[in-house]
Design a protein around this motif. Structure first.
Motif, mmCIF file in Angstrom:
data_model
loop_
_atom_site.group_PDB
_atom_site.id
_atom_site.type_symbol
_atom_site.label_atom_id
_atom_site.label_comp_id
_atom_site.label_asym_id
_atom_site.label_seq_id
_atom_site.Cartn_x
_atom_site.Cartn_y
_atom_site.Cartn_z
ATOM 1 N N ILE A 1 0.821 -1.200 -0.085
ATOM 2 C CA ILE A 1 0.050 0.128 0.026
ATOM 3 C C ILE A 1 0.861 1.292 -0.047
ATOM 4 O O ILE A 1 0.681 2.253 -0.921
ATOM 5 N N TYR A 2 2.008 1.309 0.802
ATOM 6 C CA TYR A 2 2.676 2.280 0.946
ATOM 7 C C TYR A 2 3.668 2.611 -0.544
ATOM 8 O O TYR A 2 3.815 3.697 -1.107
ATOM 9 N N LYS A 3 3.959 1.459 -0.989
ATOM 10 C CA LYS A 3 4.726 1.563 -2.253
ATOM 11 C C LYS A 3 3.795 2.079 -3.297
ATOM 12 O O LYS A 3 4.320 2.864 -4.038
ATOM 13 N N GLU A 4 2.492 1.565 -3.433
ATOM 14 C CA GLU A 4 1.606 2.279 -4.261
ATOM 15 C C GLU A 4 1.507 3.757 -4.223
ATOM 16 O O GLU A 4 1.371 4.490 -4.905
ATOM 17 N N PHE A 5 1.164 4.159 -2.846
ATOM 18 C CA PHE A 5 1.144 5.624 -2.771
ATOM 19 C C PHE A 5 2.500 6.362 -3.026
ATOM 20 O O PHE A 5 2.315 7.498 -3.731
ATOM 21 N N LEU A 6 3.584 5.950 -2.681
ATOM 22 C CA LEU A 6 4.718 6.702 -2.853
ATOM 23 C C LEU A 6 5.043 6.739 -4.455
ATOM 24 O O LEU A 6 5.626 7.683 -5.010
ATOM 25 N N TYR A 7 4.961 5.478 -5.100
ATOM 26 C CA TYR A 7 5.172 5.588 -6.625
ATOM 27 C C TYR A 7 4.243 6.570 -7.347
ATOM 28 O O TYR A 7 4.584 7.067 -8.156
ATOM 29 N N THR A 8 2.967 6.530 -6.788
ATOM 30 C CA THR A 8 2.063 7.536 -7.361
ATOM 31 C C THR A 8 2.464 8.926 -7.276
ATOM 32 O O THR A 8 2.666 9.848 -8.119
ATOM 33 N N LEU A 9 2.908 9.513 -5.892
ATOM 34 C CA LEU A 9 3.538 10.595 -5.915
ATOM 35 C C LEU A 9 4.741 10.918 -6.642
ATOM 36 O O LEU A 9 4.816 11.819 -7.290
ATOM 37 N N MET A 10 5.693 10.005 -6.682
ATOM 38 C CA MET A 10 6.884 10.152 -7.587
ATOM 39 C C MET A 10 6.677 10.274 -8.938
ATOM 40 O O MET A 10 7.277 11.209 -9.706
ATOM 41 N N GLY A 11 5.665 9.664 -9.394
ATOM 42 C CA GLY A 11 5.115 9.482 -10.688
ATOM 43 C C GLY A 11 4.337 10.598 -11.125
ATOM 44 O O GLY A 11 4.446 11.108 -12.243
ATOM 45 N N LEU A 12 3.857 11.627 -10.144
ATOM 46 C CA LEU A 12 3.564 12.854 -10.301
ATOM 47 C C LEU A 12 4.451 14.129 -10.275
ATOM 48 O O LEU A 12 4.028 15.210 -10.329
ATOM 49 N N GLY A 13 5.589 13.637 -10.050
ATOM 50 C CA GLY A 13 6.577 14.657 -10.000
ATOM 51 C C GLY A 13 6.892 15.192 -8.377
ATOM 52 O O GLY A 13 7.756 15.950 -8.338
ATOM 53 N N TYR A 14 6.306 14.523 -7.431
ATOM 54 C CA TYR A 14 6.669 14.994 -5.995
ATOM 55 C C TYR A 14 7.778 14.526 -5.532
ATOM 56 O O TYR A 14 8.239 13.197 -5.730
ATOM 57 N N ASP A 15 8.785 15.345 -5.094
ATOM 58 C CA ASP A 15 9.844 14.990 -4.701
ATOM 59 C C ASP A 15 10.137 15.736 -3.208
ATOM 60 O O ASP A 15 11.374 16.189 -3.023
ATOM 61 N N GLY A 16 9.399 16.100 -2.220
ATOM 62 C CA GLY A 16 9.215 16.616 -1.070
ATOM 63 C C GLY A 16 9.165 16.070 -0.059
ATOM 64 O O GLY A 16 10.020 15.015 0.263
ATOM 65 N N THR A 17 8.518 16.483 1.083
ATOM 66 C CA THR A 17 8.840 15.972 2.387
ATOM 67 C C THR A 17 7.508 14.894 2.848
ATOM 68 O O THR A 17 6.502 15.186 2.426
ATOM 69 N N VAL A 18 8.040 13.874 3.439
ATOM 70 C CA VAL A 18 6.859 12.839 3.984
ATOM 71 C C VAL A 18 7.180 12.643 5.328
ATOM 72 O O VAL A 18 8.286 12.084 5.651
ATOM 73 N N SER A 19 6.139 12.779 5.906
ATOM 74 C CA SER A 19 6.097 12.467 7.665
ATOM 75 C C SER A 19 5.282 11.421 7.972
ATOM 76 O O SER A 19 4.117 11.387 7.465
ATOM 77 N N VAL A 20 5.823 10.612 8.785
ATOM 78 C CA VAL A 20 5.070 9.566 9.516
ATOM 79 C C VAL A 20 4.215 10.122 10.652
ATOM 80 O O VAL A 20 4.997 10.793 11.415
ATOM 81 N N GLU A 21 3.168 9.943 10.699
ATOM 82 C CA GLU A 21 2.218 10.903 11.779
ATOM 83 C C GLU A 21 1.336 9.811 12.303
ATOM 84 O O GLU A 21 0.073 9.786 11.998
#
Length: 263
Positions: A215-235
């Motif tokens: 699930i995390y892989k799909e999420f982060l891959y989606t973000l990176m595929g959209l060009g996101y390269d910013g900050t990610v916090s565990v909350e």
């Protein structure tokens, strides 16, 4: 991407030892600090390798974002204190989630609530602009609040303001709790100002768990595929950072490493 953990300053050395890039502090807690305590926190941040990216858990329940008791005056005072504190600590983001401050009574006029939310964010935006700080509206979930819950709701609100320092926190926990699609993120990737991740387990909101890595892989891959390269916090809300921070960071780093190998 750079990784952080939402926790209090007492866990700073833990995050530094593990190799986190930053810590995300509670805005509500920061508001209770004395000037002396703020100086102590600044020294810890200045002397160590982990910076403060911003505040989560920000707005006290006494400062309604919308609904009964909404007050531009209260909002302005809160904005001044939070933006000054963020600038003092070198933080660049203030997240606006705070579900207890966003619950509307039954029958409340939605047009009025929308106007209040726009006023709230405009006041914060104006104050934050003096310090080059971003104000980030966080979509929530139906179990926590009842106003402007989904990613699409938040996007509509942010677009209606069109303010240069107002964007969104993208939260995987809320997306899954609401049953939303990751495809919604492609509606405007530029609106993603920061990312939160957490996991529901036995009714609790905890940090990342290895059995949900896909699930995390799909999420982060989606973000990176959209060009996101910013900050990610565990909350996480439940559990101890000492028990969760290392595993969460290892999971995120492994996923990023796999992505890079495919390039």
């Amino acid at each position: 991407m750079k990784f952080g953990f939402c926790t209090n300053i007492d866990n700073y050395q833990l995050l530094a030892d593990l190799g986190y890039d930053y810590i995300e502090l509670s805005g509500r807690e920061i508001l209770t600090y004395s000037p002396e305590k703020m100086k102590e926190v600044l020294k810890i941040l200045s002397d160590g390798p982990v910076s403060c990216c911003g505040f989560n858990s920000t707005i006290p329940v006494q400062v309604p974002i919308v609904g009964e008791g909404f007050s531009p005056e209260k909002t302005s005072e809160c904005a001044k204190r939070l933006c000054f504190a963020a600038a003092f600590l070198g933080a660049s983001n203030i997240g606006i989630g705070s579900p207890a401050s966003r619950r509307l009574p039954k029958g409340y006029d939605m047009a009025r609530a929308d106007d209040e939310a726009r006023q709230f964010l405009t006041i914060f935006s104006q104050e934050a602009s003096q310090y080059n700080i971003n104000i980030l509206w966080e979509h929530l979930n139906y179990e926590e609040s009842n106003y402007c819950i989904t990613w699409k709701d938040g996007l509509k609100l942010v677009h209606s303001l069109n303010l240069p320092n107002v964007a969104l926190v993208c939260d995987l926990y809320h997306i899954h709790t609401n049953g939303e699609s990751l495809l919604d993120l492609s509606l405007d990737p530029s609106a993603i100002g920061h990312v939160h991740m957490a996991q529901k387990s036995d009714g609790l909101r905890v940090a990342l768990l290895p059995e949900y890595k896909d699930i995390y892989k799909e999420f982060l891959y989606t973000l990176m595929g959209l060009g996101y390269d910013g900050t990610v916090s565990v909350e996480p809300i439940n559990g101890q950072a000492s028990d969760q921070a290392e595993l969460s960071l290892n999971i995120m780093k492994e996923i990023i490493s796999q992505w890079k190998k495919q390039l």
